[in-house]
Motif scaffolding. Structure first.
Motif, PDB file in Angstrom:
ATOM      1  N   MET A  83       5.514  17.292   8.828  1.00 16.23           N
ATOM      2  CA  MET A  83       5.289  16.031   8.114  1.00 16.23           C
ATOM      3  C   MET A  83       4.897  16.296   6.661  1.00 16.23           C
ATOM      4  N   PHE A  84       3.966  17.226   6.448  1.00 10.96           N
ATOM      5  CA  PHE A  84       3.563  17.558   5.082  1.00 10.96           C
ATOM      6  C   PHE A  84       4.744  18.107   4.294  1.00 10.96           C
ATOM      7  N   ASN A  85       5.578  18.896   4.961  1.00 12.87           N
ATOM      8  CA  ASN A  85       6.710  19.496   4.266  1.00 12.87           C
ATOM      9  C   ASN A  85       7.748  18.457   3.852  1.00 12.87           C
ATOM     10  N   SER A  86       7.850  17.361   4.601  1.00 17.72           N
ATOM     11  CA  SER A  86       8.810  16.322   4.225  1.00 17.72           C
ATOM     12  C   SER A  86       8.432  15.669   2.897  1.00 17.72           C
ATOM     13  N   PHE A  87       7.146  15.643   2.579  1.00 17.92           N
ATOM     14  CA  PHE A  87       6.720  15.146   1.269  1.00 17.92           C
ATOM     15  C   PHE A  87       7.047  16.173   0.193  1.00 17.92           C
ATOM     16  N   LEU A  88       6.877  17.451   0.507  1.00 24.91           N
ATOM     17  CA  LEU A  88       7.046  18.494  -0.491  1.00 24.91           C
ATOM     18  C   LEU A  88       8.509  18.777  -0.808  1.00 24.91           C
ATOM     19  N   ASP A  89       9.379  18.799   0.208  1.00 26.87           N
ATOM     20  CA  ASP A  89      10.758  19.255  -0.023  1.00 26.87           C
ATOM     21  C   ASP A  89      11.673  18.183  -0.614  1.00 26.87           C
ATOM     22  N   GLY A  90      11.124  17.032  -0.949  1.00 27.55           N
ATOM     23  CA  GLY A  90      11.887  15.975  -1.606  1.00 27.55           C
ATOM     24  C   GLY A  90      12.423  14.911  -0.680  1.00 27.55           C
ATOM     25  N   THR A  91      12.298  15.131   0.633  1.00 33.46           N
ATOM     26  CA  THR A  91      12.881  14.176   1.574  1.00 33.46           C
ATOM     27  C   THR A  91      12.189  12.816   1.499  1.00 33.46           C
ATOM     28  N   LYS A  92      10.874  12.822   1.529  1.00 34.84           N
ATOM     29  CA  LYS A  92      10.158  11.547   1.532  1.00 34.84           C
ATOM     30  C   LYS A  92      10.413  10.774   0.244  1.00 34.84           C
ATOM     31  N   SER A  93      10.471  11.471  -0.869  1.00 32.36           N
ATOM     32  CA  SER A  93      10.780  10.792  -2.135  1.00 32.36           C
ATOM     33  C   SER A  93      12.163  10.158  -2.082  1.00 32.36           C
ATOM     34  N   ALA A  94      13.131  10.871  -1.516  1.00 31.02           N
ATOM     35  CA  ALA A  94      14.483  10.325  -1.406  1.00 31.02           C
ATOM     36  C   ALA A  94      14.503   9.099  -0.511  1.00 31.02           C
ATOM     37  N   LEU A  95      13.800   9.151   0.612  1.00 33.13           N
ATOM     38  CA  LEU A  95      13.744   8.009   1.524  1.00 33.13           C
ATOM     39  C   LEU A  95      13.137   6.795   0.827  1.00 33.13           C
ATOM     40  N   GLU A  96      12.041   6.999   0.140  1.00 35.18           N
ATOM     41  CA  GLU A  96      11.366   5.880  -0.506  1.00 35.18           C
ATOM     42  C   GLU A  96      12.196   5.289  -1.645  1.00 35.18           C
ATOM     43  N   GLY A 109       0.822  -1.201   0.000  1.00 32.17           N
ATOM     44  CA  GLY A 109       0.000   0.000   0.000  1.00 32.17           C
ATOM     45  C   GLY A 109       0.850   1.242   0.000  1.00 32.17           C
ATOM     46  N   ASP A 110       2.016   1.189   0.635  1.00 30.76           N
ATOM     47  CA  ASP A 110       2.977   2.264   0.525  1.00 30.76           C
ATOM     48  C   ASP A 110       3.750   2.066  -0.775  1.00 30.76           C
ATOM     49  N   GLN A 111       4.265   3.149  -1.338  1.00 30.36           N
ATOM     50  CA  GLN A 111       4.824   3.064  -2.683  1.00 30.36           C
ATOM     51  C   GLN A 111       6.050   2.155  -2.814  1.00 30.36           C
ATOM     52  N   PRO A 112       6.984   2.103  -1.854  1.00 31.99           N
ATOM     53  CA  PRO A 112       8.126   1.199  -2.044  1.00 31.99           C
ATOM     54  C   PRO A 112       7.721  -0.253  -2.274  1.00 31.99           C
ATOM     55  N   ALA A 113       6.734  -0.739  -1.536  1.00 30.34           N
ATOM     56  CA  ALA A 113       6.308  -2.125  -1.723  1.00 30.34           C
ATOM     57  C   ALA A 113       5.666  -2.335  -3.089  1.00 30.34           C
ATOM     58  N   LEU A 114       4.890  -1.368  -3.541  1.00 25.67           N
ATOM     59  CA  LEU A 114       4.241  -1.503  -4.844  1.00 25.67           C
ATOM     60  C   LEU A 114       5.253  -1.427  -5.980  1.00 25.67           C
ATOM     61  N   ILE A 115       6.279  -0.584  -5.809  1.00 21.99           N
ATOM     62  CA  ILE A 115       7.344  -0.524  -6.816  1.00 21.99           C
ATOM     63  C   ILE A 115       8.110  -1.840  -6.838  1.00 21.99           C
ATOM     64  N   ALA A 116       8.436  -2.367  -5.654  1.00 22.95           N
ATOM     65  CA  ALA A 116       9.150  -3.647  -5.586  1.00 22.95           C
ATOM     66  C   ALA A 116       8.342  -4.753  -6.251  1.00 22.95           C
ATOM     67  N   GLU A 117       7.030  -4.704  -6.126  1.00 25.84           N
ATOM     68  CA  GLU A 117       6.172  -5.703  -6.764  1.00 25.84           C
ATOM     69  C   GLU A 117       6.271  -5.604  -8.290  1.00 25.84           C
ATOM     70  N   LEU A 118       6.268  -4.380  -8.819  1.00 23.73           N
ATOM     71  CA  LEU A 118       6.396  -4.209 -10.268  1.00 23.73           C
ATOM     72  C   LEU A 118       7.766  -4.675 -10.771  1.00 23.73           C
ATOM     73  N   VAL A 119       8.808  -4.367 -10.000  1.00 20.26           N
ATOM     74  CA  VAL A 119      10.150  -4.817 -10.390  1.00 20.26           C
ATOM     75  C   VAL A 119      10.216  -6.336 -10.396  1.00 20.26           C
ATOM     76  N   ASP A 120       9.634  -6.969  -9.400  1.00 20.74           N
ATOM     77  CA  ASP A 120       9.639  -8.426  -9.334  1.00 20.74           C
ATOM     78  C   ASP A 120       8.852  -9.021 -10.498  1.00 20.74           C
ATOM     79  N   TRP A 121       7.717  -8.393 -10.825  1.00 20.14           N
ATOM     80  CA  TRP A 121       6.932  -8.852 -11.987  1.00 20.14           C
ATOM     81  C   TRP A 121       7.791  -8.818 -13.246  1.00 20.14           C
ATOM     82  N   ALA A 122       8.482  -7.695 -13.472  1.00 18.10           N
ATOM     83  CA  ALA A 122       9.274  -7.543 -14.693  1.00 18.10           C
ATOM     84  C   ALA A 122      10.380  -8.582 -14.763  1.00 18.10           C
TER      85      ALA A 122
END
Length: 451
Positions: A216-229, A155-168
């Motif tokens: 918390m909202f700012n961590s999504f906006l300033d690029g931090t959360k994207s980098a973590l994921e 449900g969180d994006q890293p797991a869904l991305i990992a699922e797509l990578v595994d599919w490929a």
């Protein structure tokens, strides 16, 4: 194997998967809304620093008040109720718990709770991407040594991305790039909790009437959360961050195969086999057509002319050459989907994405010129944001991970846009989270030298 049928059979035989939830914030609350609707799942305990808040969360998502009146885990297991406490360590240790969901969002707490799961032999779903990006490679090793499973949260994006990578990869398709979408402009890196609502377009009235955490909202906006994921994805999927980190190219779903291909093929990637986040905004602020703001994707390469022809025959969107194609999922439902991770661990014995290597790291980077004596305020704050780096580059530079950049005092100035190093701060070496992270750095640095 059908997860739902197997869970239903466990419910009928009185053997539900018994879950402890640590942290009853937004993600945890979304999971709590769905867990009673899934046969075979039993949330036996909830630990939160504020038990009253946790009980309020259960009522907000539709639980009857009497459901949380159990006075201990043993009573909860006997009656089918839920024990609410502020003692996470005792809940993890309680007899009968099968799976722990770590949803605090606090890096040091995530490390501590994962190690307790290792000690008490509880599988762990690490919702806490902050902890995983900080120390997941070593935590995953400790979990394997303890004989438990360590998993991303479906449900969180890293797991869904990992699922797509595994599919490929299971289909024999080389992975060129994998990642997600977000709302991004370069100016957002300097955003602070004081400016965040203007970037989101929220009015003061909306903020006053809701449960909004500006940092918390700012961590999504300033690029931090994207980098973590993306660090989590790189470490789980064996992908390498680009030397310059994330570029956030504007890109809609139809253009994924054209934009996210190597530069020599006409795209923006420095290399194949990497991670990237695409922006839902053009650089001038206009919305991208058919953006992927809420979704995830994988770009693959046809390994032969035959496969390239198959891409065309079945209508797959490709670049002009027909060589690169993309698959994507337009949305993610975070905690509403978390039950799939719990079920996969308990029923299949498989994580829904799991950290393996140390390939990506997230280093604290100055939002403005910082002076000696200033105190860093961590993820989403006024002083630093998290920048994705190859782990090898982070280790070579002695980069300070963003997950430990809260409360540390600078011993010398750091220029705007520059990474903060361990040598720039006064860190306490015997702090458990600092010590564990330093152990991880030393472990992987030694292994890199051997290879």
């Amino acid at each position: 194997m059908s997860l739902h049928r197997t869970l239903a059979a466990r419910a009928e035989s009185g053997r539900p998967v018994r879950i402890a939830l640590i942290g009853a914030g937004k993600f945890g609350s979304m999971f709590l809304s769905q867990a009673p609707r899934t046969p075979g799942l039993h949330v036996a305990g909830i630990a939160d620093l504020d038990p009253a808040r946790a009980r309020a969360a259960t009522e907000r998502v539709g639980w009857a008040r009497e459901r949380t009146e159990a006075r201990c885990v043993a009573e909860a297991l006997r009656t089918g109720g839920t024990f609410v406490t502020d003692e996470a360590e005792a809940l993890i240790a309680a007899d009968g718990i099968d799976v722990v969901v770590e949803a605090t969002g606090h890096p040091a707490a995530g490390i501590r709770h994962a190690l307790l799961c290792c000690r008490h032999k509880r599988h762990v779903v690490m919702v806490n991407v902050e902890a995983d990006a900080l120390a997941g490679p070593l935590l995953a090793r400790r979990a394997a040594e303890a004989g438990i499973l360590y998993s991303f949260a479906y449900g969180d994006q890293p797991a869904l991305i990992a699922e797509l990578v595994d599919w490929a990869r299971t289909a024999g398709l080389p992975v060129v790039c994998a990642g997600k979408g977000t709302k991004y402009l370069p100016a957002y890196h300097a955003s602070t909790p004081d400016t965040v609502w203007g970037h989101y377009g929220f009015t003061p009235e909306q903020v006053a009437g809701g449960d909004f955490n500006p940092q918390m909202f700012n961590s999504f906006l300033d690029g931090t959360k994207s980098a973590l994921e993306m660090a989590a994805v790189a470490n789980a999927c064996g992908l390498d961050p680009a030397p310059g980190g994330l570029a956030f190219p504007p890109c809609g779903v139809d253009d994924l195969p054209s934009v996210l291909r190597p530069r020599e093929a006409g795209g923006v990637l420095a290399q194949s086999g990497t991670v990237e986040v695409v922006s839902s905004l053009e650089r001038d602020g206009r919305p991208v057509f058919r953006d992927l703001r809420w979704g995830v994707y994988v770009v693959v390469e046809a390994p032969s002319d035959y496969v390239r022809r198959c891409f065309a025959e079945y209508g797959l969107r490709t670049d002009a050459s027909g060589r690169f194609a993309a698959m994507y999922k337009p949305y993610h439902l975070i905690g509403l989907e978390l039950g799939l991770s719990v079920a996969s661990l308990a029923v299949r014995g498989e994580p829904t994405g799991a950290t393996r290597d140390f390939r990506g790291d997230v280093v604290a980077t100055a939002k403005r010129d910082l002076a000696a004596g200033e105190r860093l305020d961590g993820e989403g704050g006024h002083t630093v944001y998290g920048r994705l780096m190859p782990a090898s580059a982070s280790l070579a530079a002695g980069g300070l991970p963003i997950g430990l950049a809260h409360g540390l005092v600078l011993t010398r100035p750091v220029a705007a846009g520059s990474p903060v190093a361990w040598a720039d701060v006064a860190a306490t070496p015997d702090d458990p989270a600092v010590a564990f992270r330093r152990e991880m750095e030393a472990t992987f640095a030694r292994e890199a030298l051997r290879t």
